[in-house]
Design an enzyme around this catalytic site. Structure first.
Site, PDB file in Angstrom:
ATOM      1  N   LYS A 120      31.397   2.431  -1.101  1.00 48.29           N
ATOM      2  CA  LYS A 120      31.755   2.360   0.312  1.00 48.29           C
ATOM      3  C   LYS A 120      32.898   1.370   0.499  1.00 48.29           C
ATOM      4  CE  LYS A 120      29.969   0.723   4.756  1.00 48.29           C
ATOM      5  NZ  LYS A 120      28.827   0.118   5.460  1.00 48.29           N
ATOM      6  N   VAL A 173      15.675   5.147   5.199  1.00 52.07           N
ATOM      7  CA  VAL A 173      15.959   6.576   5.040  1.00 52.07           C
ATOM      8  C   VAL A 173      17.302   6.780   4.339  1.00 52.07           C
ATOM      9  CG1 VAL A 173      14.604   7.348   7.003  1.00 52.07           C
ATOM     10  CG2 VAL A 173      16.951   6.599   7.371  1.00 52.07           C
ATOM     11  N   SER A 228       0.847  -1.191   0.000  1.00 49.11           N
ATOM     12  CA  SER A 228       0.000   0.000   0.000  1.00 49.11           C
ATOM     13  C   SER A 228       0.880   1.237   0.000  1.00 49.11           C
ATOM     14  CB  SER A 228      -0.907   0.018   1.235  1.00 49.11           C
ATOM     15  OG  SER A 228      -1.567   1.268   1.340  1.00 49.11           O
TER      16      SER A 228
END
Length: 533
Positions: free
Chosen positions: A80, A49, A41
């Site tokens: 990284k 985040v 949904s």
């Protein structure tokens, strides 16, 4: 195919976990019979985040046939090379946990044992000076090694930073091209077989019914299927990992992104710093026993390197895991399966590993208990290995300047971790088992970085000639420096592959120092199309 083949897999929840599962299952269950439906949904947000990852994600993307440069451009990603830890062992201290190995073993003796012996003879640099990934990271350099690399550049092991929402969208496109059906909607009810509680269908709020045979629960902390429906149970690890809150906010990027994550210890937890192409991801993980929501938000905003780009988001969590990751015909992935705080960037790897083990142990409609039991045993071992390694950072501190750190420093830890600490403290020994995630380099980096210093080295190290070993060690260090010097700057490499690597508005108040320039002319020391090193 036979009568027992699973015909319909239903994934509940999107986000990173859901779409990773959909993409992988659509790739490896492409048998013409098994259908995959994902229910999500848009009204239900995701936790992601911004994500930092570890090197096994490269394998996941490659198995799906994903082009790395396209992936980096699509997700706002950067590269990284490891994690810099600030103020963990003590205030004012820092160390680097690199990807890849420390140096080269000699004569069958681990490099770190030779390093420990050499430290007894003279003052030595930090062991990170013998890691290709650490040396490149500290110089702000990056380029992936070619398959035919012959020098130290081949030791450059890396992972990614990226926007988790954009990665989910990227994988959604992949999965839908492979035939995955996405259904928009919220679950109103879950149907179960009366005789054994197996889930048979999801009924959505619009009365649409989604039947299935195998259900993958990616519904986040809620665990709608694994917990709310099946009441599986949850093992709480807060006595060992007391942080239970986080606040996150993006900020403007003040110059080119660094090729590493930074984790800075604060008074009641720690702060992450994840550089993406166009912004910095920031967050503070803390313990609510020692810090309020308002204080945590103020502290995070105070330490930002650039202006915030959004309102801070607050999260609450309980570290731990489900007592069963696979219960009846439901397999939980991601936050629905458990949560170990993101200090060592393991969240996505736990999803990846869960998917890989599910594919390796994929059931048929008889759902053999032996397959389910093996899956649960392997996932339990993996979660405990991650738990112990993350816990090491808290236990192995000399900080006593706040009640939080005094609690961490003096807490009792599981026997599995205490045994590892004791073995290392005695003679620097690290024993890794077949399914352990973190290798010797990782344990050595954190232990030495946080003053778990061995009393002696292994006796086997004394069998090698001291002068020859010292010469070899110094040659390794010079080689890493020489190779790093020839690599392009991280931001220049990102621009070369078409990634932005530039800050978004609002810009920092003053223009950053651009640093040395790097030309892509043929006479430059690094050729992107053919690694000459």
């Amino acid at each position: 195919m036979n009568d027992h083949t699973i015909r319909h897999v239903v994934i509940l929840g999107g986000g990173t976990a859901g779409w990773m599962a959909a993409a992988a299952l659509s790739r490896f269950l492409n048998n013409g019979v098994t259908r995959i439906t994902l229910v999500e949904s848009e009204e239900i947000g995701t936790v992601g985040v911004g994500e930092a990852t570890i090197p096994p994600l490269l394998t996941f993307n490659r198995m799906l046939g994903i082009d790395e440069q396209a992936f980096i451009r699509a997700t706002g990603g950067t590269f990284k090379l490891g994690i810099e830890f600030v103020d963990w062992g003590g205030l004012g201290e820092r160390y680097f946990h690199p990807f890849g190995a420390h140096g080269h073993d000699l004569g069958g003796v681990h490099f770190h044992q030779l390093y420990l012996r050499e430290r007894q003879r003279r003052v030595m640099q930090d062991i990170s000076a013998w890691s290709m990934s650490a040396v490149a990271a500290q110089a702000g350099k990056f380029a992936p090694p070619s398959p035919t690399a012959q020098t130290a550049v081949k030791e450059l092991l890396y992972a990614y930073h990226f926007d988790a929402a954009r990665y989910a969208d990227f994988l959604r496109g992949y999965a839908e091209r492979n035939g995955v059906r996405r259904v928009e909607g919220k679950v109103a009810a879950v149907a179960q077989r009366a005789e054994d509680g197996y889930v048979t269908a999801l009924r959505l709020e619009d009365d649409q019914v989604i039947p299935g045979e195998l259900f993958v629960d990616c519904s986040g902390f809620r665990g709608l299927l694994i917990e709310e429906t099946l009441a599986t149970g949850y093992e709480d690890w807060r006595r060992w990992l007391p942080c239970d809150r986080a606040v996150a906010v993006p900020s403007a990027l003040a110059g080119d992104p660094d090729p590493y994550t930074r984790a800075t210890a604060r008074g009641a937890g720690w702060q992450w710093r994840i550089p993406l192409q166009e912004r910095m991801g920031n967050g503070l993980v803390y313990c609510s026993d020692y810090q309020t929501r308002e204080s945590a938000e103020r502290e995070l905003l105070h330490h930002l390197e650039g202006p915030p780009l959004a309102q801070p988001r607050h999260l609450a969590f309980t570290t731990g895991r489900r007592t069963l990751a696979w219960n009846r015909n439901v397999v939980a992935l991601g936050l629905a399966s458990g949560f170990v705080e993101p200090l060592e960037s393991t969240s996505i790897h736990l999803v990846q590993s869960g998917i890989a083990k599910l594919i390796a142990l994929f059931p048929d409609r008889r759902f053999a208990a032996v397959e389910r039991d093996e899956y649960n045993a392997q996932m339990h071992e993996l979660y405990e290995d991650v738990r112990d390694f993350v816990m090491l950072h808290y236990k192995a501190t000399r900080r006593d300047d706040t009640p939080f750190w005094e609690r961490c420093r003096t807490m009792d830890v599981p026997a599995s971790l205490q045994r590892k600490i004791d073995l290392f403290r005695a003679k620097g020994r690290v024993f890794r088992e077949g399914r352990d995630l973190f290798a010797t380099t990782s344990w050595v980096a954190v232990c030495l970085g946080q003053h778990v210093v061995p009393e002696e080295h292994e006796p086997a190290a004394d069998a090698l000639d001291e002068d020859r070993v010292a010469e070899a060690i110094e040659q390794m260090r010079r080689d890493y420096l020489a190779v790093a010097d020839k690599l392009p700057r991280h931001g220049d490499f990102l621009r070369h592959i078409g990634a932005a690597a530039t800050p978004v508005a609002p810009p920092p108040p003053t223009a950053p120092d651009p640093g040395p320039t790097f030309s892509f002319a043929s006479e430059t020391p690094f050729n992107f199309s053919a690694d000459p090193l």
